[in-house]
Design an enzyme around this catalytic site. Structure first.
Site, PDB file in Angstrom:
ATOM      1  N   GLY A 146      16.853  64.616 -14.600  1.00  0.00           N
ATOM      2  CA  GLY A 146      16.573  64.022 -13.304  1.00  0.00           C
ATOM      3  C   GLY A 146      16.059  62.601 -13.450  1.00  0.00           C
ATOM      4  O   GLY A 146      15.599  62.187 -14.515  1.00  0.00           O
ATOM      5  N   CYS A 147      16.111  61.850 -12.362  1.00  0.00           N
ATOM      6  CA  CYS A 147      15.738  60.433 -12.411  1.00  0.00           C
ATOM      7  C   CYS A 147      14.232  60.243 -12.624  1.00  0.00           C
ATOM      8  O   CYS A 147      13.813  59.501 -13.524  1.00  0.00           O
ATOM      9  CB  CYS A 147      16.206  59.726 -11.148  1.00  0.00           C
ATOM     10  SG  CYS A 147      15.736  60.539  -9.602  1.00  0.00           S
ATOM     11  N   TYR A 148      13.406  60.910 -11.814  1.00  0.00           N
ATOM     12  CA  TYR A 148      11.958  60.815 -12.012  1.00  0.00           C
ATOM     13  C   TYR A 148      11.573  61.339 -13.391  1.00  0.00           C
ATOM     14  O   TYR A 148      10.684  60.789 -14.058  1.00  0.00           O
ATOM     15  CB  TYR A 148      11.218  61.644 -10.961  1.00  0.00           C
ATOM     16  CG  TYR A 148      11.134  61.054  -9.585  1.00  0.00           C
ATOM     17  CD1 TYR A 148      10.590  59.786  -9.376  1.00  0.00           C
ATOM     18  CD2 TYR A 148      11.557  61.777  -8.467  1.00  0.00           C
ATOM     19  CE1 TYR A 148      10.489  59.257  -8.096  1.00  0.00           C
ATOM     20  CE2 TYR A 148      11.458  61.259  -7.185  1.00  0.00           C
ATOM     21  CZ  TYR A 148      10.930  59.995  -7.005  1.00  0.00           C
ATOM     22  OH  TYR A 148      10.824  59.474  -5.734  1.00  0.00           O
ATOM     23  N   THR A 149      12.244  62.404 -13.798  1.00  0.00           N
ATOM     24  CA  THR A 149      11.936  63.029 -15.084  1.00  0.00           C
ATOM     25  C   THR A 149      12.186  62.071 -16.233  1.00  0.00           C
ATOM     26  O   THR A 149      11.378  61.953 -17.154  1.00  0.00           O
ATOM     27  CB  THR A 149      12.803  64.288 -15.276  1.00  0.00           C
ATOM     28  OG1 THR A 149      12.763  65.055 -14.086  1.00  0.00           O
ATOM     29  CG2 THR A 149      12.305  65.117 -16.426  1.00  0.00           C
ATOM     30  N   CYS A 151      12.245  58.773 -16.271  1.00  0.00           N
ATOM     31  CA  CYS A 151      11.263  57.688 -16.315  1.00  0.00           C
ATOM     32  C   CYS A 151       9.897  58.198 -16.778  1.00  0.00           C
ATOM     33  O   CYS A 151       9.222  57.553 -17.588  1.00  0.00           O
ATOM     34  CB  CYS A 151      11.160  57.048 -14.929  1.00  0.00           C
ATOM     35  SG  CYS A 151      10.349  55.434 -14.939  1.00  0.00           S
TER      36      CYS A 151
END
Length: 342
Positions: A146-149, A151
């Site tokens: 995932g994107c938040y993950t 980063c």
């Protein structure tokens, strides 16, 4: 010789970025665009700025002659679709969350569905290249993070690996552009709703929380629990996270800089910024880079880590291509040698 790839879900934002990157990849030919709702429609009718003269089709996947299939589909779709026979024919990179978590119960808790394909779930490789490069090279099914993950883990990984922080003191404050919510029409994503407005969402319930915890627990070699709060900000793309953790010992900033350098100096897409240069989303916009920096608050004995990525590139399509490059023994940055587009 080029590999033949197909994409399911090319009409979404991440899918379109995937098309854009692959069109400029010297070792890839896009051979199939799958859709059940847009059959016969030319891709250029949907995205006139994208030079791909190919129509959507709805074929049985077993009929396809592909080396690799990308799935940029909604959650729960690929969990029902994939099977061992298909994986014997082609490799799969799944951009959805359906194979990211190892514990099937997490899908019931966080995604509200019972995972129907638990054997494949255990065999899937988590596609965070900077942590699992060797596993990805041998994989037939890769779960794109995932994107938040992405980063969050990249920003905190060295601190967990070296065990210099109190693991359960970690708080992650994250901000994302609106494209992270997808392309489907929703009232809360309309221009007048998001313009000149910042809001938190998914309080104590965001689905990337167990993903972050699972892989940082693996790094730490113990189960960790952290606080994660995302916010929606009025811009198209980009993620900025601010993470806070209590230090276990009295360290100086150069000590921590040496630790980050140790783990990231040979990574092509992670940029540890110079002291006093704090990550900004515009510096990574439309690129596959992750920018990281930190500071120590000697008064509170906390380390503050900042990370920035483009949610559609390093947080989705670019990372998927990076995974593809590893799976087919291409240069890791093949097709990804582009910088921020201001």
């Amino acid at each position: 010789m080029k590999i033949k790839v197909g994409i399911l879900g090319a009409s979404g934002y991440a899918g379109n970025e995937l098309v854009r990157i692959l069109l400029n990849h010297p070792k890839v030919e896009i051979s199939y665009l799958g859709s059940s709702s847009s059959v016969g429609q030319n891709y250029q009718d949907l995205y006139p700025d994208t030079p791909l003269n190919l129509c959507f089709e709805n074929k049985n996947l077993d009929e396809l002659e592909l080396d690799l299939l990308f799935l940029a589909t909604p959650h729960e779709f690929s969990a029902k679709l994939l099977n061992e026979n298909l994986l014997k024919k082609m490799k799969i990179i799944d951009l959805s969350a359906d194979f990211r978590l190892k514990n099937p119960k997490d899908y019931e808790l966080w995604y509200k569905f019972t995972h129907p394909n638990q054997e494949l779930l255990q065999n899937a490789i988590y596609g965070l290249c900077e942590l699992y490069k060797e596993e990805i090279k041998k994989a037939s099914l890769v779960a794109n993070p995932g994107c938040y993950t992405t980063c969050s883990i990249l920003s905190l990984y060295p601190l967990f690996k070296e065990k210099i922080i109190d693991f359960n003191s970690v708080i992650i404050d994250a901000k994302s552009g609106v494209s992270g919510a997808g392309r489907s029409a929703k009232v809360e994503n309309l221009f007048c709703e998001v313009n000149e407005n910042i809001k938190a969402y998914g309080l104590a319930s965001h689905r990337h929380t167990p993903e972050i915890e699972e892989h940082l627990s693996y790094v730490a070699k113990e189960k960790i629990t952290l606080q994660f709060t995302p916010h929606l900000v009025p811009m198209q793309r980009g993620i900025l996270i601010s993470a806070y953790a209590n230090l276990k010992e009295n360290l100086q900033e150069q000590d921590i800089r040496d630790i980050y350098t140790k783990y990231y100096q040979n990574n092509k897409f992670i940029r540890l910024l110079p002291p006093q240069s704090l990550p900004q989303t515009r510096w990574v916009k439309s690129s596959n880079f992750a920018d990281i920096n930190f500071s120590i608050d000697q008064r509170t004995k906390r380390v503050i880590v900042l990370g920035a990525i483009d949610n559609l590139i390093k947080g989705a399509a670019g990372q998927a291509v990076q995974n593809m490059n590893l799976m087919f023994d291409f240069d890791e940055d093949e097709g990804l040698k582009f910088f921020a587009n201001l």
